[in-house]
Scaffold this active site. Sequence first.
Site, short mmCIF file in Angstrom:
data_model
loop_
_atom_site.label_atom_id
_atom_site.label_comp_id
_atom_site.label_asym_id
_atom_site.label_seq_id
_atom_site.Cartn_x
_atom_site.Cartn_y
_atom_site.Cartn_z
N GLY A 1 0.96 -1.23 -0.07
CA GLY A 1 -0.03 0.07 0.00
C GLY A 1 0.97 1.32 0.05
O GLY A 1 1.89 1.12 0.48
N CYS B 1 5.15 -6.14 1.89
CA CYS B 1 5.58 -4.59 1.93
C CYS B 1 4.76 -3.74 2.83
O CYS B 1 5.08 -3.96 4.18
CB CYS B 1 5.00 -3.99 0.35
SG CYS B 1 5.83 -2.35 0.13
N TYR B 2 3.71 -3.06 2.71
CA TYR B 2 3.05 -2.28 3.63
C TYR B 2 2.57 -3.40 4.64
O TYR B 2 2.73 -3.08 5.89
CB TYR B 2 1.72 -1.53 3.09
CG TYR B 2 1.12 -0.66 4.05
CD1 TYR B 2 1.42 0.56 4.49
CD2 TYR B 2 -0.11 -1.36 4.77
CE1 TYR B 2 0.82 1.29 5.37
CE2 TYR B 2 -0.67 -0.64 5.58
CZ TYR B 2 -0.39 0.59 6.08
OH TYR B 2 -0.91 1.42 6.92
N GLU C 1 4.96 -11.38 -5.73
CA GLU C 1 3.87 -11.35 -6.71
C GLU C 1 4.27 -10.88 -8.08
O GLU C 1 3.52 -11.41 -9.23
CB GLU C 1 2.46 -10.82 -6.18
CG GLU C 1 2.42 -9.24 -6.26
CD GLU C 1 3.19 -8.71 -4.83
OE1 GLU C 1 3.91 -9.26 -4.23
OE2 GLU C 1 2.55 -7.71 -4.83
N LYS D 1 -10.06 -13.08 -16.40
CA LYS D 1 -10.35 -13.52 -17.95
C LYS D 1 -9.64 -14.63 -18.40
O LYS D 1 -10.11 -15.35 -18.84
CB LYS D 1 -9.63 -12.35 -18.64
CG LYS D 1 -10.07 -12.32 -20.16
CD LYS D 1 -11.40 -11.46 -20.15
CE LYS D 1 -11.99 -11.65 -21.49
NZ LYS D 1 -13.30 -10.66 -21.52
N HIS E 1 7.98 -7.59 -3.26
CA HIS E 1 6.98 -8.21 -3.79
C HIS E 1 6.94 -9.41 -4.44
O HIS E 1 7.59 -9.45 -5.60
CB HIS E 1 6.56 -6.92 -4.81
CG HIS E 1 5.95 -5.80 -4.22
ND1 HIS E 1 4.62 -5.76 -3.77
CD2 HIS E 1 6.29 -4.63 -3.67
CE1 HIS E 1 4.41 -4.57 -3.20
NE2 HIS E 1 5.53 -3.93 -3.23
N ASP F 1 -16.95 -13.55 -22.04
CA ASP F 1 -17.60 -13.75 -20.77
C ASP F 1 -19.09 -14.20 -20.88
O ASP F 1 -19.40 -15.12 -20.18
CB ASP F 1 -17.37 -12.45 -20.17
CG ASP F 1 -16.24 -11.75 -20.14
OD1 ASP F 1 -15.22 -12.55 -20.21
OD2 ASP F 1 -16.01 -10.46 -20.06
#
Length: 508
Positions: A55, A81-82, A169, A364, A167, A225
């Site tokens: 964040g 992180c945050y 990710e 997606k 991070h 979708d």
Amino acid sequence: MRHQLVLVIDFGGQYTQLIVRRVRDLGCYSEMVPWTGAAEKLAQGRPDAVILSGGPRSVHDPGAPDLDFSLIEGIPTLGICYGHQLMAHRLGGRVERANDREYGRRHLANVAERSLVSDLSSDQVWMSHGDQVEAPPHGFSVTGATDTCPIAAFEDAGGSRFGVQFHPEVSHTPDGRTVLHRFLFQKAGLQGDWSSQNFIDDEVERIRAKVGSDKVLCAVSGGVDSSVMAALLTRAIGDQAVCVFVDHGMLRKGEAEQVVETFTQTFHPNLIKIDASELFFEALSGVTEPEAKRKVIGAEFVRCFELHAEELAGCTWLAQGTLYPDVIESGSPTAAKIKTHHNVGGLPDWMKLKVIEPLKWLFKDEVREVGRKLGLPEDVVDREPFPGPGLAVRILGEVTAERVRITQDADWIFRSELKSRGLNKGIWQSYAALLDVRSVGVMGDERTYENPIVLRAVQSEDAMTAQAFPFEFEFLEHVCNRIVNEVNGVNRVLYDLTSKPPATIEWE
Ligand code: XMP
């Protein structure tokens, strides 16, 4: 069957959705909740693991995002992180402004053996922070550092709380996947019970329980979708799913015919087709503001359904192909509202149908996978995303039949050139947009005063961020020449180089 749940608490981080995706890619179901809704969500049931996101704030800012750690007592938790800083701050460690703001690639050193971050195949990690942890909480040991961040990773002696300043990710942390994998499977002991097949099984059950013997109107647009949504509903409730395709006249060239053919031939022979282009053009007459267009289109869709009430008799539900990024972008407490994607927010208050959105927790690529499992043809599953309001959001200013014709013709040329050179494979979305400014040109010794076409082609993973596709100049020049020569009403062609953010993928 209840899936194990990894709850990602969002503190306003740029990459929070990416954490959710990575966790799901590893076979564990994950949901994201804004920090303001965390207490309520946790009161509904205990997740099997918690991840605290990054964040932009400092834990010392007044009103900074916060969490009552007693709510997640005993649940394996990873702070990123945050989230790492908040864990330190709340559990008795110390967080301070760093002398050197770390941003970008760093190297992880002094790694503790058998820790969450040991034996990674690359020591490169991605940092983006101004504050850092200066002292870990009591009972925690430091497991990794960088040259300017002495506590880049820590974990508690009990083996259930972990923090990383970097991070894991993002792809710039090459072996971040191992960190997440280890946290989920070794430390939190998850089983990995999430897959597209068990999503289908669960969702089929859930739909049946929810709608009972009611009929559900499935509005299909031909896009991925809504096609997957209709296939899922058909799998769950058979003929109770009434599939309707409204041709609003703002699809790409030839697309309406193609949708009907694919649907009726491959999986839903009873598709009802409503040709409503005149109604839509009438309703859109004089409307130029993007959000107003979306509202008009949303309302017109529902009016169409009401006008065809007899064919749709007995439908009490409306199924929509809303996805997770639509839900996030349409406004959550931590994300600003960018635009009303009509299949989420633009439906009018007087609409009487109840809404069911079976794909709203999926990204997606997950939807495509579900579509494949349901047996949809590849050309449907691999189709580029296309907005519900169609070309209306690619025609700036008023939408008229003539302006739709111009946009369709230019778009057709652009996309067929992409296809004939095999360039479409690496592109997330590509289209031609028509602007509402006019410029002077000269053609065959005559002055022209017409609108320009903008070409847009982006690469993206999930439409949350995107980059312009780096075409060869020769290709763009060729497409430009074809469009100005072959499409009446266009005298200039531009290529949009802007990434998302700061732009969005669509022009409106
Ligand atoms: P933006 O333009 O916000 O778009 O970067 C992100 C993705 O969403 C699609 N999009 C829409 N889809 N109704 C939809 O069903 C809409 O009003 C709408 N607006 C944008 C867009 O094509 C891209 O894939």
